[in-house]
Design a protein around this motif. Structure first.
Motif, PDB file in Angstrom:
ATOM      1  N   VAL A   1       0.829  -1.201   0.000  1.00  0.00           N
ATOM      2  CA  VAL A   1       0.000   0.000   0.000  1.00  0.00           C
ATOM      3  C   VAL A   1       0.867   1.257   0.000  1.00  0.00           C
ATOM      4  CG1 VAL A   1      -1.744   1.310   1.275  1.00  0.00           C
ATOM      5  CG2 VAL A   1      -1.926  -1.163   1.112  1.00  0.00           C
TER       6      VAL A   1
ATOM      7  N   ILE B   1      -8.504   0.044  -1.193  1.00  0.00           N
ATOM      8  CA  ILE B   1      -8.989  -0.575   0.048  1.00  0.00           C
ATOM      9  C   ILE B   1     -10.472  -0.928  -0.064  1.00  0.00           C
ATOM     10  CG2 ILE B   1      -9.461  -0.112   2.484  1.00  0.00           C
ATOM     11  CD1 ILE B   1      -6.883   1.580   2.498  1.00  0.00           C
TER      12      ILE B   1
ATOM     13  N   ASP C   1       0.757  -0.683  10.420  1.00  0.00           N
ATOM     14  CA  ASP C   1      -0.660  -0.374  10.189  1.00  0.00           C
ATOM     15  C   ASP C   1      -1.024   0.995  10.746  1.00  0.00           C
ATOM     16  OD1 ASP C   1      -1.728  -3.791  10.773  1.00  0.00           O
ATOM     17  OD2 ASP C   1      -1.200  -2.759   8.918  1.00  0.00           O
TER      18      ASP C   1
ATOM     19  N   THR D   1      -5.198  -1.455   6.358  1.00  0.00           N
ATOM     20  CA  THR D   1      -5.054  -2.228   5.118  1.00  0.00           C
ATOM     21  C   THR D   1      -5.298  -3.711   5.337  1.00  0.00           C
ATOM     22  OG1 THR D   1      -2.669  -2.505   5.481  1.00  0.00           O
ATOM     23  CG2 THR D   1      -3.375  -0.564   4.258  1.00  0.00           C
TER      24      THR D   1
END
Length: 587
Positions: free
Chosen positions: A197, A213, A334, A236
């Protein structure tokens, strides 16, 4: 494993999102805002019990509430009751029969187009005998009900994707494990993580990443059976609960999930993106019997899958690496990526002045991150992790974007931005950084790019090349924390430095330390010989400030001058998180 099918109709209890995902709730929010036009919409009616007729004080307001023309507004109590959706409130019925002196209730009216409209009704009886009347006020509360509905939905679901949110997914997973255990069945929990990502953010932008997403969530959800569940556990990552699933069925399911994501590109406003996911699977209840154990082991399995390569899957085994540092790294990755996607990376501006009584126009941009709870996350908690995880490039890029946005809005401001050596020495990321400066060259003469001295020592050649490029575009270049390293005179000359920022450890308490005074004098002489300006950091009292100015320091920075502020009074509201219109770029 259940037959693969569309489960868009499986949302009677609010657990399973429709195929439209969060879009339905975007529509609901829009309707709520439209309902705001009805805020304050009310009228009064008088009910005559002798003949059951209604008289309205404001027929126009009544027609808007009922959604009909003036002539078709309910003219009798029975006609009014017929417009109420579902069973009429008992207290209201009793009041109209004269059995209650007053009442209050909420209900939905069925409009002419079939849509429901929430209203509040309050009334009471006045008079006596033949002149006795029921006087009531009816008021639209549609906007309030829509907002309550939206908040109730958000308590269970993720706003971006429409899937279960993390908290609700954990509760659902707990129930899932308990049911499998009590019924003697086998199932699975699969953690799906979107690959690269960070690269999508860099190449296509944050909006494109959001599109990936959302589309990934739809593809994964569309493959599940009616009793399976899916939620968004991180920016994600998605948690998937599978029912009736043995080892072979789990393998087949993982292969299908991998294929459904990568079988076609995701179309975004910035171009087509080839997305993929990696999967970490845990067999239930064989390999985990609690929610925490399940999610931890799925993280470890996903980590193992990512080590294999993109679009891979791995099932948890006793040999799966579950080292705590690796889990913390995964979590912090994250956290950082989600903060970037949700625009929670911000700048704090600390003033730099030439004189103590000067109104600041020069500021250093210090990176800050807002957590999901709104609290500021200190830079030491995420910058080292970002460097370790290879995400610091994205933070450098975002800081520069925010700085450029600020310069576009505030034409009299000069900003200093920090860049990591990881970005400077990586050719691809360095070129992307320079390209962003080149695209906004009208602002580069108001930017100073800073590197710390200790970083420069390790990659001097890459630094010289980078500095040459940014100065060609009009930027100034500064060395931060000067005096903490051992940069040679030859390297100082080769880098064409504009600003030396004296390491704060030599500035704090300088008025009371002869050794620090001697060191500062030496640095100032060095700077003058090379034609460089100097900044003293960590200035926190007037005695130090006066001495430093007396020694010849050009600029002062520190808490005495001003603390870093995310929303200083010179910055327009809402800036600089969103890019301004290009028409504003020249101030």
């Amino acid at each position: 494993m259940n037959n693969i099918q569309d489960d868009s109709a499986q949302k009677p209890d609010g657990d399973q999102p429709s195929r439209a995902g969060a879009n339905e709730h975007v529509v609901a929010a829009t309707e709520a805002s439209n309902g705001a036009s009805d805020r304050g919409l009310q009228t009064m009616f008088e009910f005559d019990p002798s003949d059951g007729t209604l008289s309205w004080s404001d027929a126009d307001a009544a027609s808007r509430i009922f959604g009909v023309e003036r002539e078709k507004v309910a003219a009798t109590g029975d006609a009014f009751s017929a417009c109420i959706i579902e069973e009429e409130d008992e207290i209201r019925v009793a009041a109209f029969l004269g059995q209650k002196p007053s009442y209050s209730c909420e209900y939905q009216l069925r409009r002419a187009d079939g849509a429901g409209h929430w209203v509040e009704e309050r009334g009471g009886w006045i008079g006596s005998g033949a002149g006795r009347r029921l006087i009531s006020v009816i008021r639209s509360i549609e906007g309030r009900k829509r907002r309550e509905e939206q908040l109730s939905w958000l308590a269970l679901n993720d706003e971006l994707t429409g899937l279960l949110n993390r908290a609700h997914l954990r509760k659902t997973l707990e129930t899932h494990i308990a049911r499998l255990t009590s019924e003697g069945q086998t199932g699975a929990y699969i953690l799906a993580g979107i690959d690269d990502v960070g690269a999508i953010n860099a190449d296509f932008g944050f909006e494109a990443a959001d599109t990936v997403i959302v589309e990934t969530s739809k593809r994964l959800a569309g493959l599940l059976g009616p009793k399976d569940r899916i939620g968004r556990v991180a920016g994600t990552k998605f948690g998937i609960m599978i029912n009736d699933c043995d080892d072979e069925q789990l393998r087949q399911t993982c292969v299908r999930l991998l294929n459904v994501v990568r079988e076609s590109v995701v179309e975004t406003k910035s171009g087509a993106v080839a997305a993929s996911v990696s999967l970490g699977a845990v067999s239930l209840p064989e390999q985990a019997t609690t929610t925490n154990e399940t999610m931890t082991r799925a993280e470890a399995a996903l980590d193992a899958a990512k080590r294999i390569g993109k679009s891979s899957w791995s099932s948890f085994t006793d040999k799966t690496d579950v080292v705590s540092m690796r889990r913390r790294n995964t979590h912090m990755s994250d956290v950082i990526l989600t903060a970037l996607n949700e625009r929670r990376i911000r700048l704090a501006f600390q003033p730099i002045v030439n004189d103590l009584d000067e109104v600041p126009t020069k500021f250093e941009c210090l990176i800050r991150m807002h957590g999901e709870d709104g609290q500021l996350v200190p830079a030491p908690e995420f910058i080292p992790a970002a460097e370790r995880l290879g995400l610091v490039h994205l933070l450098d890029r975002r800081v520069l974007e925010l700085a450029l946005n600020t310069l576009a809005i505030c034409p009299n401001i000069h900003l200093n931005v920090n860049i990591s050596m990881e970005t400077v020495k990586d050719f691809v990321w360095a070129e992307g950084y320079i390209a962003l400066l080149r695209a906004h060259q009208e602002f580069t003469n108001r930017i100073t790019v800073e590197l710390t001295e200790t970083q420069i020592i390790d990659s001097i050649d890459a630094t010289i090349e980078f500095v040459s490029e940014i100065k060609r575009l009009g930027c100034s270049f500064g060395i931060d924390d000067f005096g903490a390293g051992y940069t040679s005179f030859r390297n100082l000359k080769a880098m064409d430095i504009d600003i030396l920022k004296i390491d704060g450890s030599f500035v704090t308490g300088v008025s009371a330390s002869r050794e620090n005074q001697l060191f500062v004098r030496t640095l100032l002489d060095l700077a003058r010989n090379f034609g460089m300006k100097t900044v003293a950091e960590w200035v926190d009292n007037e005695a130090d400030a006066m001495l430093l100015k007396g020694l010849g320091v050009d600029f002062l920075q520190g808490f005495m001058i001003g603390k870093p502020e995310i929303t200083p009074n010179w910055l327009p509201e809402g800036a600089p998180n969103d890019a301004p219109q290009r028409s504003m770029d020249r101030g």
